[in-house]
Design a protein around this motif. Structure first.
Motif, mmCIF file in Angstrom:
data_model
loop_
_atom_site.group_PDB
_atom_site.id
_atom_site.type_symbol
_atom_site.label_atom_id
_atom_site.label_comp_id
_atom_site.label_asym_id
_atom_site.label_seq_id
_atom_site.Cartn_x
_atom_site.Cartn_y
_atom_site.Cartn_z
ATOM 1 N N ASN A 175 -4.203 -0.671 -5.401
ATOM 2 C CA ASN A 175 -3.437 -1.169 -6.546
ATOM 3 C C ASN A 175 -2.641 -2.431 -6.201
ATOM 4 O O ASN A 175 -1.582 -2.681 -6.773
ATOM 5 C CB ASN A 175 -2.506 -0.080 -7.104
ATOM 6 C CG ASN A 175 -2.046 -0.380 -8.511
ATOM 7 O OD1 ASN A 175 -2.768 -0.971 -9.306
ATOM 8 N ND2 ASN A 175 -0.821 0.003 -8.828
ATOM 9 N N ILE A 176 -3.178 -3.209 -5.283
ATOM 10 C CA ILE A 176 -2.576 -4.503 -4.936
ATOM 11 C C ILE A 176 -3.371 -5.580 -5.652
ATOM 12 O O ILE A 176 -4.584 -5.718 -5.454
ATOM 13 C CB ILE A 176 -2.603 -4.745 -3.419
ATOM 14 C CG1 ILE A 176 -1.804 -3.662 -2.690
ATOM 15 C CG2 ILE A 176 -2.042 -6.130 -3.092
ATOM 16 C CD1 ILE A 176 -1.967 -3.697 -1.174
ATOM 17 N N ARG A 177 -2.693 -6.315 -6.503
ATOM 18 C CA ARG A 177 -3.338 -7.382 -7.279
ATOM 19 C C ARG A 177 -3.217 -8.708 -6.537
ATOM 20 O O ARG A 177 -2.169 -9.004 -5.952
ATOM 21 C CB ARG A 177 -2.681 -7.488 -8.652
ATOM 22 C CG ARG A 177 -2.837 -6.230 -9.470
ATOM 23 C CD ARG A 177 -2.050 -6.253 -10.760
ATOM 24 N NE ARG A 177 -0.612 -6.109 -10.533
ATOM 25 C CZ ARG A 177 0.286 -7.063 -10.710
ATOM 26 N NH1 ARG A 177 -0.082 -8.269 -11.107
ATOM 27 N NH2 ARG A 177 1.566 -6.828 -10.502
ATOM 28 N N GLY A 218 1.285 -0.109 -4.693
ATOM 29 C CA GLY A 218 0.798 -1.318 -5.346
ATOM 30 C C GLY A 218 1.705 -2.496 -5.093
ATOM 31 O O GLY A 218 2.778 -2.372 -4.492
ATOM 32 N N ARG A 274 0.835 -1.209 0.000
ATOM 33 C CA ARG A 274 0.000 0.000 0.000
ATOM 34 C C ARG A 274 0.870 1.259 0.000
ATOM 35 O O ARG A 274 0.619 2.207 -0.766
ATOM 36 C CB ARG A 274 -0.915 -0.019 1.223
ATOM 37 C CG ARG A 274 -1.876 1.144 1.294
ATOM 38 C CD ARG A 274 -2.868 0.968 2.426
ATOM 39 N NE ARG A 274 -3.762 2.112 2.540
ATOM 40 C CZ ARG A 274 -4.792 2.181 3.382
ATOM 41 N NH1 ARG A 274 -5.059 1.144 4.167
ATOM 42 N NH2 ARG A 274 -5.558 3.245 3.426
#
Length: 254
Positions: free
Chosen positions: A183-185, A140, A136
């Motif tokens: 934006n963390i996949r 990301g 975070r």
């Protein structure tokens, strides 16, 4: 000679791999190290982990091996912190550790059920929760949870394992929703029947080879490096809009 992809975004990126001392995990460590990543890996097998780290010591970034039993969440979190202190904030997590020990319904007890969930599912959640603040702050990151083809094929003979691995899909999709705004996949990498030394030694007999030949569209062995190449893509920025998905590498079995 086949030349495989290099991912510039992985260079100098801190990557954490669980269960990295042997089999698929060891191949992940090798492949990410070859990309120039800062690789920390956790495993209960001290001898194999130390040997692997020593073999790769001449890389751009020598990988760091940390011994820990991932079913002990305090030990897991301590190990992650050692990686963080050594390499800096973690940018990619490969939740690879698991144990596909065969077991019958009749022999399964309350204790072995809990142990199976702990080694195949529980640590994936706690590792992801631990590294999410790093990602975070960085704007990301990528979390790759490892699933299994077994439950998709309705495989019997290991009910706790198949239950755990089916739950990984739900965990992935839930975390993808909660972490997406940062934006963390989060994705699931689903290996087919990978021809590791352990599988060949314990379970791959003529009958198993016949099942593979019938099931796979491509009748060639699925190898650890096939899994690692998908993992590289999912950890790199090239997969920037891939999240909440299953990525199956199985030769076309499901």
């Amino acid at each position: 000679m086949t030349v495989f992809a290099q991912y510039p975004s992985l260079t100098d990126r801190t990557v954490l791999i669980t269960g990295g001392a042997t089999s698929i995990g060891a191949c992940l460590v090798e492949q990410f190290t070859a990309q120039g990543a800062k690789v920390g890996f956790i495993d209960i097998d001290t001898a194999a982990g130390s040997t692997l780290a020593s073999a790769l010591a001449g890389a751009r970034h020598a990988p760091l091996f940390v011994h820990a039993d991932l079913t002990d969440i305090a030990a897991l979190e301590s190990a992650i912190e050692k990686v963080r202190q050594h390499f800096g904030p973690i940018n990619a997590l490969l939740n690879n550790a698991a144990n596909d020990r065969r077991h019958t319904i009749e022999e399964t007890t309350s204790e072995t059920w809990d142990a199976g969930i702990a080694v195949n599912l529980k640590h994936q959640f706690f590792a992801a929760r631990n590294v999410a603040p790093d990602m975070r702050k960085a704007g990301g990151g990528s979390i790759v949870n490892f699933g299994s083809l077994s439950w998709m094929l309705k495989q019997g003979g290991m009910p706790v394992y198949t239950t755990s691995k089916s739950a990984v899909q739900g965990l992935t999709r839930s975390l993808a929703r909660d972490f997406g705004p940062f934006n963390i996949r989060v994705n699931t990498l689903v290996p087919g029947w990978v021809m590791t030394e352990k599988q060949l030694r314990l379970w791959v007999d003529d009958a198993a080879r016949a099942d593979i030949a019938r099931g796979q569209c491509i009748n060639q062995p699925v190898l650890a490096e096939h899994i690692a190449r998908m993992a590289l893509f999912l950890a790199a920025d090239d997969s920037a809009m891939c999240t909440a998905q299953n990525f199956v590498v199985d030769g076309g079995w499901v």
